[in-house]
Motif scaffolding. Structure first.
Motif, PDB file in Angstrom:
ATOM      1  N   LYS A   1     -48.916  49.556   1.646  1.00 45.88           N
ATOM      2  CA  LYS A   1     -49.659  48.313   1.863  1.00 45.88           C
ATOM      3  C   LYS A   1     -49.689  47.508   0.574  1.00 45.88           C
ATOM      4  O   LYS A   1     -49.946  48.050  -0.502  1.00 45.88           O
ATOM      5  N   ALA A   2     -49.391  46.217   0.657  1.00 44.44           N
ATOM      6  CA  ALA A   2     -49.399  45.362  -0.523  1.00 44.44           C
ATOM      7  C   ALA A   2     -50.803  45.290  -1.105  1.00 44.44           C
ATOM      8  O   ALA A   2     -51.792  45.256  -0.354  1.00 44.44           O
ATOM      9  N   PRO A   3     -50.905  45.304  -2.446  1.00 44.07           N
ATOM     10  CA  PRO A   3     -52.242  45.220  -3.059  1.00 44.07           C
ATOM     11  C   PRO A   3     -52.931  43.915  -2.698  1.00 44.07           C
ATOM     12  O   PRO A   3     -52.290  42.873  -2.535  1.00 44.07           O
ATOM     13  N   ALA A   4     -54.233  43.994  -2.566  1.00 47.06           N
ATOM     14  CA  ALA A   4     -55.007  42.798  -2.211  1.00 47.06           C
ATOM     15  C   ALA A   4     -54.930  41.769  -3.329  1.00 47.06           C
ATOM     16  O   ALA A   4     -54.981  42.115  -4.515  1.00 47.06           O
ATOM     17  N   LEU A   5     -54.803  40.503  -2.960  1.00 47.13           N
ATOM     18  CA  LEU A   5     -54.761  39.431  -3.942  1.00 47.13           C
ATOM     19  C   LEU A   5     -56.165  39.166  -4.480  1.00 47.13           C
ATOM     20  O   LEU A   5     -57.159  39.285  -3.766  1.00 47.13           O
ATOM     21  N   THR A   6     -56.218  38.791  -5.745  1.00 48.79           N
ATOM     22  CA  THR A   6     -57.496  38.523  -6.397  1.00 48.79           C
ATOM     23  C   THR A   6     -58.161  37.284  -5.805  1.00 48.79           C
ATOM     24  O   THR A   6     -57.505  36.266  -5.555  1.00 48.79           O
ATOM     25  N   GLY A   7     -59.455  37.359  -5.591  1.00 46.01           N
ATOM     26  CA  GLY A   7     -60.194  36.214  -5.070  1.00 46.01           C
ATOM     27  C   GLY A   7     -60.383  35.135  -6.117  1.00 46.01           C
ATOM     28  O   GLY A   7     -60.496  35.422  -7.318  1.00 46.01           O
ATOM     29  N   VAL A   8     -60.411  33.891  -5.673  1.00 47.76           N
ATOM     30  CA  VAL A   8     -60.606  32.769  -6.589  1.00 47.76           C
ATOM     31  C   VAL A   8     -61.791  31.917  -6.138  1.00 47.76           C
ATOM     32  O   VAL A   8     -62.064  31.783  -4.939  1.00 47.76           O
ATOM     33  N   SER A   9     -62.485  31.351  -7.115  1.00 44.03           N
ATOM     34  CA  SER A   9     -63.600  30.436  -6.863  1.00 44.03           C
ATOM     35  C   SER A   9     -63.253  29.072  -7.450  1.00 44.03           C
ATOM     36  O   SER A   9     -63.008  28.959  -8.657  1.00 44.03           O
ATOM     37  N   TYR A  10     -63.206  28.059  -6.608  1.00 43.28           N
ATOM     38  CA  TYR A  10     -63.000  26.694  -7.076  1.00 43.28           C
ATOM     39  C   TYR A  10     -64.368  26.097  -7.416  1.00 43.28           C
ATOM     40  O   TYR A  10     -65.296  26.152  -6.607  1.00 43.28           O
ATOM     41  N   VAL A  11     -64.497  25.551  -8.619  1.00 42.21           N
ATOM     42  CA  VAL A  11     -65.770  24.961  -9.031  1.00 42.21           C
ATOM     43  C   VAL A  11     -65.551  23.493  -9.390  1.00 42.21           C
ATOM     44  O   VAL A  11     -64.585  23.142 -10.056  1.00 42.21           O
ATOM     45  N   MET A  12     -66.472  22.643  -8.928  1.00 39.15           N
ATOM     46  CA  MET A  12     -66.287  21.208  -9.129  1.00 39.15           C
ATOM     47  C   MET A  12     -67.639  20.510  -9.243  1.00 39.15           C
ATOM     48  O   MET A  12     -68.459  20.594  -8.329  1.00 39.15           O
ATOM     49  N   PRO A  13     -67.905  19.814 -10.356  1.00 33.46           N
ATOM     50  CA  PRO A  13     -69.091  18.951 -10.425  1.00 33.46           C
ATOM     51  C   PRO A  13     -68.773  17.629  -9.736  1.00 33.46           C
ATOM     52  O   PRO A  13     -67.666  17.094  -9.879  1.00 33.46           O
ATOM     53  N   VAL A  14     -69.708  17.084  -8.995  1.00 41.80           N
ATOM     54  CA  VAL A  14     -69.444  15.873  -8.205  1.00 41.80           C
ATOM     55  C   VAL A  14     -70.596  14.886  -8.377  1.00 41.80           C
ATOM     56  O   VAL A  14     -71.765  15.248  -8.220  1.00 41.80           O
ATOM     57  N   LEU A  15     -70.238  13.634  -8.670  1.00 43.55           N
ATOM     58  CA  LEU A  15     -71.235  12.569  -8.756  1.00 43.55           C
ATOM     59  C   LEU A  15     -70.569  11.243  -8.420  1.00 43.55           C
ATOM     60  O   LEU A  15     -69.627  10.818  -9.094  1.00 43.55           O
ATOM     61  N   ASN A  16     -71.017  10.602  -7.349  1.00 46.97           N
ATOM     62  CA  ASN A  16     -70.510   9.285  -6.952  1.00 46.97           C
ATOM     63  C   ASN A  16     -68.983   9.253  -6.855  1.00 46.97           C
ATOM     64  O   ASN A  16     -68.312   8.480  -7.538  1.00 46.97           O
ATOM     65  N   GLU A  17     -68.433  10.103  -6.007  1.00 47.07           N
ATOM     66  CA  GLU A  17     -66.985  10.196  -5.848  1.00 47.07           C
ATOM     67  C   GLU A  17     -66.572   9.966  -4.401  1.00 47.07           C
ATOM     68  O   GLU A  17     -65.684  10.642  -3.870  1.00 47.07           O
TER      69      GLU A  17
END
Length: 342
Positions: free
Chosen positions: A4-20
């Motif tokens: 079984k292929a090793p599990a891929l590492t999880g990623v967290s996308y982080v983004m500050p948002v203001l008036n976009e």
């Protein structure tokens, strides 16, 4: 039986948002469209937007459980980034800007590069693309030597260790180890964080395989505000860290001082019949010719209307950034950095 292929590492996308409101949907859609097959989450740190941005995000989060939002209580970019990082769960942190659109292979290439190189942070090219003649003029300035200097993360170059990186894909444990982003630095916080990563034995890695579409500011007022603020904080960083800054950061303020001094001395020379002082006009005249030539080249590449806008855009970038740098370096901005910090 096949392994079984090793599990891929999880990623967290982080983004500050203001008036976009103009850009947020495209930015988030580019994250959910990634071809990376590992688990992921999107954490948006929301400031007090007044243009309907937060309502759009509420709807996106309702439709997709992988999208979460939290309040950005400080309201600043580093404050929002840190809040989102603390609220996230995966070992790899992908910083995203609300003005950016990631290509579908971005995360896959970034994670592969992190694992291949052992780097602490990986970044690539900020590919500015405009949709209006004004935005195309600004985008051209981002990637040109006469605009923002034609630096690696704007134009590309050889893969390898770098001083800093655009946006950044980080190893969470190293981010935590060096203390996340400095919340007292409202702009240039990426450079300062990368400085700490390198100072503690880490590696910041540039790869031209990563290209992120960046949408420039849509009006002259927003552009000037952006570059004055950027200049202020770059001046502050130069004052704090001195020679740790690249010498190219000092070119715009020196040019501003030279042009203004040349203009004033030339006026004094004309008023007092001191002919030799009139020679000081050479500096502003040379700069004016430089802008005209650069705008002609831009018109040939981007169209006549963008070339005409370039006559205004280029000086606004140079003088906004250079003037801000001088004010920040001389610590004359204590009362306005709160307004220009984002």
């Amino acid at each position: 039986m096949a392994k079984k292929a090793p599990a891929l590492t999880g990623v967290s996308y982080v983004m500050p948002v203001l008036n976009e409101v103009e850009h947020i949907e495209a930015a988030v859609d580019s994250l959910t469209a990634q071809d990376y097959e590992g688990p992921f989450e999107i954490v948006l740190a929301l400031g007090p937007s007044i243009d309907g941005t937060n309502a759009i995000i509420d709807e996106m989060a309702r439709l997709d459980s992988r999208i979460r939002h939290i309040p950005n209580e400080l309201g600043s970019t580093p404050g929002g980034l840190n809040a989102a990082i603390r609220a996230s769960t995966h070992p790899i942190i992908v910083r995203v800007d609300a003005h950016s659109v990631l290509p579908t292979n971005y995360t896959r290439i970034a994670v592969e590069t992190l694992e291949r190189t052992g780097a602490d942070n990986v970044g690539g090219i900020m590919k500015a693309e405009g949709r209006t003649p004004f935005e195309r003029a600004v985008a051209h300035a981002y990637g040109s030597p006469e605009g923002l200097g034609g630096t690696q993360h704007h134009t590309g170059g050889k893969e390898g260790p770098a001083e800093t990186a655009y946006l950044g894909v980080f190893q969470r444990d190293r981010l935590t180890e060096v203390g996340l982003f400095d919340e007292d630095i409202k702009r240039g916080q990426d450079w300062e964080l990368n400085r700490r990563l390198r100072a503690t034995g880490g590696t910041v890695w540039f790869t031209p395989k990563l290209q992120v579409v960046y949408r420039p500011r849509s009006s002259l007022r927003k552009l000037i505000r952006q570059f004055v603020a950027t200049g202020i904080w770059r001046g502050e960083l130069a004052r704090r860290f001195g020679t740790a800054n690249s010498l190219r950061y000092f070119v715009p303020p020196i040019a501003v001082l030279g042009i203004v001094a040349g203009l004033l001395l030339g006026i004094i020379g004309s008023a007092t019949s001191a002919t030799w002082l009139s020679l000081a006009y050479i500096a502003p005249a040379t700069y004016t010719l430089f802008v005209i030539v650069a705008s002609s080249i831009t018109a040939a590449k981007e169209g006549l209307r963008s070339g005409v806008w370039y006559l205004v855009v280029l000086p606004c970038i140079h003088f906004g950034w250079g003037t801000g740098f001088i004010l920040g370096f001389l610590t004359l901005t204590k009362n306005i950095t709160a307004q220009t910090g984002r």
